[in-house]
Design a protein around this motif. Structure first.
Motif, mmCIF file in Angstrom:
data_model
loop_
_atom_site.group_PDB
_atom_site.id
_atom_site.type_symbol
_atom_site.label_atom_id
_atom_site.label_comp_id
_atom_site.label_asym_id
_atom_site.label_seq_id
_atom_site.Cartn_x
_atom_site.Cartn_y
_atom_site.Cartn_z
ATOM 1 N N PHE A 189 4.447 -3.264 1.264
ATOM 2 C CA PHE A 189 4.094 -2.043 1.999
ATOM 3 C C PHE A 189 2.592 -1.966 2.174
ATOM 4 O O PHE A 189 1.834 -2.711 1.547
ATOM 5 C CB PHE A 189 4.619 -0.798 1.270
ATOM 6 N N SER A 190 2.185 -1.048 3.058
ATOM 7 C CA SER A 190 0.758 -0.833 3.279
ATOM 8 C C SER A 190 0.232 0.209 2.304
ATOM 9 O O SER A 190 0.968 1.082 1.839
ATOM 10 C CB SER A 190 0.497 -0.374 4.717
ATOM 11 N N ILE A 191 -1.052 0.081 1.989
ATOM 12 C CA ILE A 191 -1.783 1.139 1.285
ATOM 13 C C ILE A 191 -2.968 1.458 2.184
ATOM 14 O O ILE A 191 -3.877 0.640 2.326
ATOM 15 C CB ILE A 191 -2.214 0.688 -0.117
ATOM 16 N N GLU A 192 -2.889 2.603 2.869
ATOM 17 C CA GLU A 192 -3.829 2.882 3.954
ATOM 18 C C GLU A 192 -4.275 4.337 3.998
ATOM 19 O O GLU A 192 -4.024 5.056 4.974
ATOM 20 C CB GLU A 192 -3.241 2.468 5.299
ATOM 21 N N PRO A 193 -4.960 4.791 2.949
ATOM 22 C CA PRO A 193 -5.494 6.150 3.020
ATOM 23 C C PRO A 193 -6.552 6.258 4.115
ATOM 24 O O PRO A 193 -7.179 5.262 4.489
ATOM 25 C CB PRO A 193 -6.111 6.362 1.634
ATOM 26 N N SER A 248 2.068 -8.402 10.758
ATOM 27 C CA SER A 248 0.787 -8.082 10.127
ATOM 28 C C SER A 248 0.417 -6.650 10.490
ATOM 29 O O SER A 248 0.912 -6.090 11.466
ATOM 30 C CB SER A 248 -0.310 -9.038 10.616
ATOM 31 N N ASP A 249 -0.467 -6.068 9.678
ATOM 32 C CA ASP A 249 -0.955 -4.705 9.926
ATOM 33 C C ASP A 249 -2.141 -4.490 8.993
ATOM 34 O O ASP A 249 -1.943 -4.451 7.772
ATOM 35 C CB ASP A 249 0.167 -3.692 9.631
ATOM 36 N N SER A 250 -3.333 -4.409 9.540
ATOM 37 C CA SER A 250 -4.504 -4.230 8.675
ATOM 38 C C SER A 250 -5.563 -3.398 9.378
ATOM 39 O O SER A 250 -5.793 -3.557 10.579
ATOM 40 C CB SER A 250 -5.098 -5.584 8.289
ATOM 41 N N VAL A 292 7.334 -3.173 11.678
ATOM 42 C CA VAL A 292 6.010 -2.761 11.196
ATOM 43 C C VAL A 292 6.154 -1.565 10.259
ATOM 44 O O VAL A 292 5.416 -1.441 9.280
ATOM 45 C CB VAL A 292 5.075 -2.403 12.374
ATOM 46 N N HIS A 293 7.083 -0.698 10.561
ATOM 47 C CA HIS A 293 7.349 0.458 9.700
ATOM 48 C C HIS A 293 8.802 0.385 9.245
ATOM 49 O O HIS A 293 9.714 0.439 10.063
ATOM 50 C CB HIS A 293 7.129 1.779 10.456
ATOM 51 N N GLU A 294 8.997 0.230 7.949
ATOM 52 C CA GLU A 294 10.351 0.213 7.390
ATOM 53 C C GLU A 294 10.260 0.729 5.962
ATOM 54 O O GLU A 294 9.182 1.096 5.485
ATOM 55 C CB GLU A 294 10.943 -1.208 7.466
ATOM 56 N N GLY A 326 1.316 5.049 2.947
ATOM 57 C CA GLY A 326 1.717 3.750 3.477
ATOM 58 C C GLY A 326 3.172 3.682 3.894
ATOM 59 O O GLY A 326 3.910 4.662 3.786
ATOM 60 N N HIS A 327 3.541 2.492 4.358
ATOM 61 C CA HIS A 327 4.893 2.236 4.859
ATOM 62 C C HIS A 327 5.275 0.815 4.502
ATOM 63 O O HIS A 327 4.416 -0.069 4.415
ATOM 64 C CB HIS A 327 4.930 2.409 6.380
ATOM 65 N N GLY A 328 6.572 0.585 4.307
ATOM 66 C CA GLY A 328 7.049 -0.771 4.133
ATOM 67 C C GLY A 328 6.815 -1.577 5.398
ATOM 68 O O GLY A 328 6.607 -1.024 6.484
ATOM 69 N N ILE A 367 -8.749 2.462 5.495
ATOM 70 C CA ILE A 367 -8.727 1.095 4.945
ATOM 71 C C ILE A 367 -7.260 0.779 4.673
ATOM 72 O O ILE A 367 -6.585 1.534 3.979
ATOM 73 C CB ILE A 367 -9.511 0.992 3.620
ATOM 74 N N GLU A 368 -6.798 -0.335 5.227
ATOM 75 C CA GLU A 368 -5.375 -0.670 5.090
ATOM 76 C C GLU A 368 -5.172 -2.124 4.710
ATOM 77 O O GLU A 368 -5.605 -3.026 5.416
ATOM 78 C CB GLU A 368 -4.634 -0.404 6.413
ATOM 79 N N ASP A 369 -4.488 -2.310 3.591
ATOM 80 C CA ASP A 369 -4.024 -3.637 3.191
ATOM 81 C C ASP A 369 -2.514 -3.592 3.044
ATOM 82 O O ASP A 369 -1.954 -2.575 2.637
ATOM 83 C CB ASP A 369 -4.581 -4.021 1.813
HETATM 84 ZN ZN ZN Z 1 0.159 0.531 8.722
#
Ligand code: ZN
Ligand code: ZN
Length: 373
Positions: free
Chosen positions: A333-337, A242-244, A313-315, A306-308, A349-351
């Motif tokens: 992947f994350s979308i976290e501007p 998880s990562d949020s 956690v980061h790929e 973002g990242h996969g 904000i990260e989803d």
């Molecule tokens: Zn992240």
């Protein structure tokens, strides 16, 4: 719904076949995969010692086999190596495990090794295979791991729900007079209580610390009006992470903060809206970045969008400018501007999203507004 993604025999066979096909397409003769996320993905094998060679040997032509120190062989029980019935080549201290692996692989020319293979094994193999060239397996294996199957997507959904349940509790802990570290300790315990095996990272960036994207926690005392970035996550037992991130305010942060935050929220929504099959990773980055840039904060968004995410956690895929990778269903992947105002405050904000047939699914569902505590 199953609670693990431990690969059964059919899944191991399917993943090994796909790995072979990808290796063949890349002109590689064999893959050698030591413990790490690639091995976990292919076989479910997680832990093995560093200095003694354990490795999956996967030639494009011929059967897969697994090299393991005899004392660790019992640890293969129940893993994909065991269930698939592949041949296990064990060895004891004093024997040359690199020669064993090289002998098994035979006359191969291009051998691709896992990116996290310890140097002592890379060099050991090289010495025993003087006619072969060694290269990284990453370009081959990322093609598989980047595209999640239905069970992996389910695991990411479970991870998303688990970290959402922690974010739901965060407002109660963000109280003026407490330190970031105290809040971080509450969060760490909650991450584990929510079913993660550990809290892999806990960022509580209050006030000026929020302007440092990879701040962790400090002894700074929360004050009324603080903006607080909380970015948290960790792995579930089956290995998926998880990562949020949500951004909170202690009391009333004021209209100036709310205006900047509204820009960020629109940027994150634009990134999510842009994530669909056929768009590139760079398109998603640009969709979010354009909104922040147009509002005058382009210089304050200082990282990729973002990242996969999956077993790491980061790929791959990385969601950054210029990445022409075309998105496909199953990519996660994350979308976290973020917007970072040095020495003042920051917000992010990260989803985590998974690309679907028509768009994307957000596995994090908590409100994305600036949440006053
Ligand atoms: Zn992240
Ligand atoms: Zn994060």
């Amino acid at each position: 719904m199953s609670t693990t993604v431990g690969p059964d025999a059919d899944r191991v066979a399917a993943r090994l076949d796909r790995a072979r096909d990808a290796a063949a397409a890349a002109g590689v003769d064999a893959l050698v995969v030591t413990p790490g996320p690639d091995l976990q993905y292919l076989t479910g094998v997680v832990k093995h010692s560093h200095e003694r060679l354990s490795a999956l040997l996967l030639p494009v032509e011929g059967a897969a086999s697994f090299v393991v120190p005899r004392l660790e062989r019992p640890g293969l029980a129940g893993t994909g190596v065991d269930r698939s019935g592949m041949e296990v080549l064990d060895w004891v201290d004093g024997e040359d495990a690199h020669a064993l692996a090289a002998g098994r692989l035979g006359a191969v020319r291009r051998v691709a090794v896992a990116a996290d293979m310890p140097a002592l094994h890379v060099l050991g193999l090289r010495d025993r295979m003087p006619d072969a060239t060694l290269e990284l397996a990453t370009p081959v294996l990322r093609e598989l791991r980047m595209r999640k199957d239905a069970d992996e997507v389910d695991a990411l959904r479970r991870a998303g729900a688990a970290i959402d349940s922690v974010h739901a509790q965060v407002p109660g802990w963000l109280v003026a007079g407490r330190t970031e570290a105290e809040v971080g300790a509450d969060i760490t315990a909650a991450i584990v209580a929510a079913g993660h095996t550990e809290a892999a990272f806990v960022i509580v960036g209050s006030g000026p610390n929020g302007a440092s994207p990879h701040h962790e926690v400090s002894d700074r005392v929360l004050q009324g009006g603080d903006v607080v970035v909380v970015d948290i996550g960790g792995p579930l037992p089956e290995g998926y992470n998880s990562d949020s991130t949500r951004t909170y305010a202690v009391g009333d942060p004021g209209d100036a903060v709310r205006e900047v935050y509204a820009v960020l929220q629109r940027a994150q929504e634009a990134g999510v809206a842009a994530a669909r099959p056929g768009a590139t990773a760079g398109d998603v980055d640009e969709a979010a970045r354009a909104i922040i840039r147009d509002a005058g904060y382009g210089e304050n968004f200082i990282h990729r969008t973002g990242h996969g995410i999956g077993l790491e956690v980061h790929e791959e895929p990385y969601i950054g400018g210029g990445n022409d990778l075309v998105l496909e269903p199953g990519m996660a992947f994350s979308i976290e501007p973020g917007i970072y105002l040095p020495e003042r405050w920051g917000a992010r904000i990260e989803d985590i999203v998974v690309v679907t047939a028509t768009g994307c699914e957000q596995v994090n569902r908590r409100p994305r507004d600036l949440i006053s505590c």
